[in-house]
Design a protein around this motif. Structure first.
Motif, PDB file in Angstrom:
ATOM      1  N   THR A 196      11.650   2.447   7.878  1.00  0.00           N
ATOM      2  CA  THR A 196      10.356   1.961   8.354  1.00  0.00           C
ATOM      3  C   THR A 196       9.816   2.858   9.457  1.00  0.00           C
ATOM      4  O   THR A 196      10.513   3.709   9.992  1.00  0.00           O
ATOM      5  N   GLN A 197       8.553   2.646   9.774  1.00  0.00           N
ATOM      6  CA  GLN A 197       7.908   3.252  10.928  1.00  0.00           C
ATOM      7  C   GLN A 197       7.973   2.259  12.082  1.00  0.00           C
ATOM      8  O   GLN A 197       7.841   1.065  11.835  1.00  0.00           O
ATOM      9  N   PRO A 198       8.013   2.709  13.328  1.00  0.00           N
ATOM     10  CA  PRO A 198       8.247   4.079  13.740  1.00  0.00           C
ATOM     11  C   PRO A 198       9.674   4.312  14.204  1.00  0.00           C
ATOM     12  O   PRO A 198      10.046   5.429  14.533  1.00  0.00           O
ATOM     13  N   LEU A 231       4.688   4.897   4.390  1.00  0.00           N
ATOM     14  CA  LEU A 231       5.074   4.900   5.805  1.00  0.00           C
ATOM     15  C   LEU A 231       3.924   5.243   6.744  1.00  0.00           C
ATOM     16  O   LEU A 231       3.926   4.822   7.898  1.00  0.00           O
ATOM     17  N   VAL A 232       2.971   6.023   6.264  1.00  0.00           N
ATOM     18  CA  VAL A 232       1.852   6.458   7.130  1.00  0.00           C
ATOM     19  C   VAL A 232       0.538   6.459   6.349  1.00  0.00           C
ATOM     20  O   VAL A 232       0.539   6.532   5.120  1.00  0.00           O
ATOM     21  N   LEU A 264       0.074   6.651  14.234  1.00  0.00           N
ATOM     22  CA  LEU A 264       0.389   5.352  14.839  1.00  0.00           C
ATOM     23  C   LEU A 264      -0.158   5.311  16.262  1.00  0.00           C
ATOM     24  O   LEU A 264      -0.405   6.343  16.872  1.00  0.00           O
TER      25      LEU A 264
END
Lengths: 421, 421
Positions: B34-36, B56-57, B210
């Protein structure tokens, strides 16, 4: 030039190109639409954002596969623009063309007997773009569920907890899959978008794929949130439109098939209907696609969904699922359960497997999403209308008065044109 | 079962399905990427992440358009697996097949005279997936620049500040576009991925879409960061591989065309080469595509890029750009400038318009990206090899010893097979 809070900018003045959103390298600071602080889903930013969801949040692909698309045939009819109708609660008439602006329309497609008779792109959308489908996503999740029911892989009388043990302590535990599909669960959960304290916002915080704010102790993602939903009363007594039902249904589908909803949608529908474009779904922080509202797709591909429903599971000479799937959806659900929910613009209707059934003389049914999204299927007129929009307010009750009578007017016209060749 | 820091898991043991990453509904906490906070780009998570960047982004679409793809013809040759070669600095031989695991290969495609002679998917990749191209993105940005130069729309002798006034105070101001394209700018900027204090990480923080951490006062996005880069010495004296050059080039392209790099890549290449799949690019917090490394694409579509270079601008009988574009790239740049940079596995080579030119007897040139990505074009053997990988360490110096001689062995084989039909 301040706008009164109750008077949003007009369609023309809020046009995203006109507004200058995200133009230039870099865009000027006051013309940027970004995550997370600029409230990208508020009007008028919404008019840009609905075509650019993937540029703001992580998304999962809904692959069309690798083959050639199957083009939709054209039989354009320019006289549709001049058709008139009387909006609900109005005495004066409006033309179809004027309704486009009244509804902040971004794209509209009309199919008659399988051919495109009308197609228009406005605002942020063009034919290579994908537009947020919002809650029309629910209808696709519901369709996938009905397909699995028809195949005998999903028992709609089963208790949810028998399929998703993690939901044992939640409101959904003793609901049947059918009650979830028809949203007759009774949940202590508010989805009033106009109320800043509504549960939908807690839900959104859990679902947000961005890092949680410092000190956040709430649930992370759809699956954790769903476990926190409490029961209000007995299930099966009335219809209550709550997005959490759809994400529960998505979870059920994934437990049954061991595939996420984006993959299922690709394998069962997108790869088999001759789609022109991939679609995509937003995901939460652990990669779960948003079954209740995360889809973005191209206008004509949503037209193919409409055709698939009109043609009872077949498209381009290929059967994707049994006709009983559409028959069951189209038949609708309990009208008394629906009536209690008080949808003034949909009186006499019902909600079945995440589709809105109008129970009107033409037997129309629809996928619907906030801010004016619809796939409207009229089996009698052999007509599909897809309308994508970025209407300032979320509620379709504001949009239906200049939409539902317009769709009926087009249906009447197409049926009449058919009789007088 | 702890692994020594210097001994990463093998290809087989780090296989993402084997590792169980992101499987289940929900995936168990220790199997989530996962992020972040989970460092998704570190090995072995990398073996999953390279196929799932968009989950993810935020990303921008590189549209293939709406038409039918043009399939690549096949002439599969099963004997390639058994071809042997001697790795650099080795005395024993290795087979092509064994090299796949040695390089943590996720996908490999070999084209000979326009036909697919070898194709394999491993790890996280299949034919409907998109894999991170990493710095091969640079070669596409460089290609777009050369196209504009050939069209007379971009003067490669122009000073950067004349095209991007915002860069007036930066190292790039008095560099020429050509120096940026060939990375002979002299920048006080470190891109040693192994050094946690290298500028590349500050750059990454600026570029991260993010939300910035509390108290972050650094630049937001590529464009702001580029303005902070200082000059080290005189430009034009030696090659220095620094990603910021490519993002500067991307900015130049956008200023000249008023289109972002993802849109340019779609309009100039992806919509015209018969691509099977959309590609996509990661974006920063204000929506700027990452021209220096953000592309993800399908294996065969990257093969089409290779063919386009091999065939000097034409594919499927269509010319996309003048043959001089490829001629100029293939001719390479100043070898002395390159030699000073000390690339041991590429001695005698040069870097031209963001392409690596080997100056070997076959005239090979390549797009290359960290962790083992390559599009390798051998004009003499009429061969293109695309290799996508998730090698544990970033540096191609670790990967070249079992790659470059393997590519040469395949070229030798294909040329020989041609002579003895």
């Amino acid at each position: 030039m301040a706008q009164a809070a109750t008077t949003p900018l007009s369609d023309a003045l809020s046009d995203p190109v006109q507004m200058g959103w995200m133009q230039g390298f870099p865009p000027p600071p006051d013309k940027r639409i970004t995550q997370p602080d600029s409230n990208f889903f508020s009007f008028p930013k919404l008019r840009w954002s609905v075509c650019h969801i993937r540029e703001l949040v992580p998304t999962a692909q809904v692959s069309r596969g690798l083959g050639a698309p199957t083009p939709l045939p054209y039989a354009l009819d320019e006289s549709i623009d001049a058709l008139t109708f009387t909006p609900l609660n109005s005495t004066s008439t409006m033309t179809w063309q004027d309704a486009l602006a009244a509804n902040y329309t971004d794209g509209v497609l009309i199919l008659h007997q399988g051919r495109i008779v009308y197609e228009k792109y406005r605002g942020c959308l063009d034919e290579t773009g994908q537009h947020a489908a919002m809650s029309m996503t629910k209808s696709l999740t519901g369709l996938l569920a009905e397909i699995l029911v028809a195949e005998g892989r999903l028992n709609d009388n089963a208790r949810v907890s028998s399929l998703v043990p993690e939901l044992q302590g939640s409101a959904f535990a003793d609901a049947t899959v059918r009650q979830v599909m028809d949203m007759t669960t009774s949940l202590a959960y508010s989805e009033n978008y106009a109320d800043p304290n509504a549960d939908i916002w807690t839900y959104s915080a859990a679902a947000n794929p961005l890092p949680k704010p410092a000190g956040y102790t709430g649930p992370n993602g759809y699956f954790e949130y769903l476990q926190t939903v409490h029961k209000a009363d007995q299930h099966g007594q009335q219809f209550g439109y709550k997005t959490v039902n759809t994400d529960t249904l998505g979870w059920i589908l994934s437990k049954v098939t061991e595939k996420d909803v984006a993959t299922l949608l690709s394998e069962r529908i997108w790869q088999r209907m001759g789609a022109e474009q991939d679609a995509y779904m937003t995901v939460d922080g652990i990669g779960t696609p948003f079954a209740g509202g995360g889809l973005s797709a191209g206008l004509r591909d949503l037209g193919r969904i409409g055709l698939l429903m009109l043609q009872e599971g077949s498209i381009n000479g290929t059967r994707l699922f049994p006709d009983t799937v559409v028959e069951r959806i189209r038949a609708g659900a309990n009208k008394q359960h629906f009536a209690q929910a008080g949808y003034k613009t949909l009186e006499g209707g019902s909600y079945r497997s995440m589709w809105w059934v109008l129970h009107n003389p033409n037997g129309a049914f629809a996928a619907r999403g906030v801010h004016g999204q619809t796939i409207y299927i009229d089996p009698t007129a052999e007509m599909v209308i897809v309308r994508l929009a970025s209407y300032p307010s979320a509620k379709n009750a504001s949009i239906d008065p200049t939409s539902l009578p317009a769709y009926q007017a087009v249906a009447d016209y197409l049926m009449k044109a058919e009789q007088t060749p």
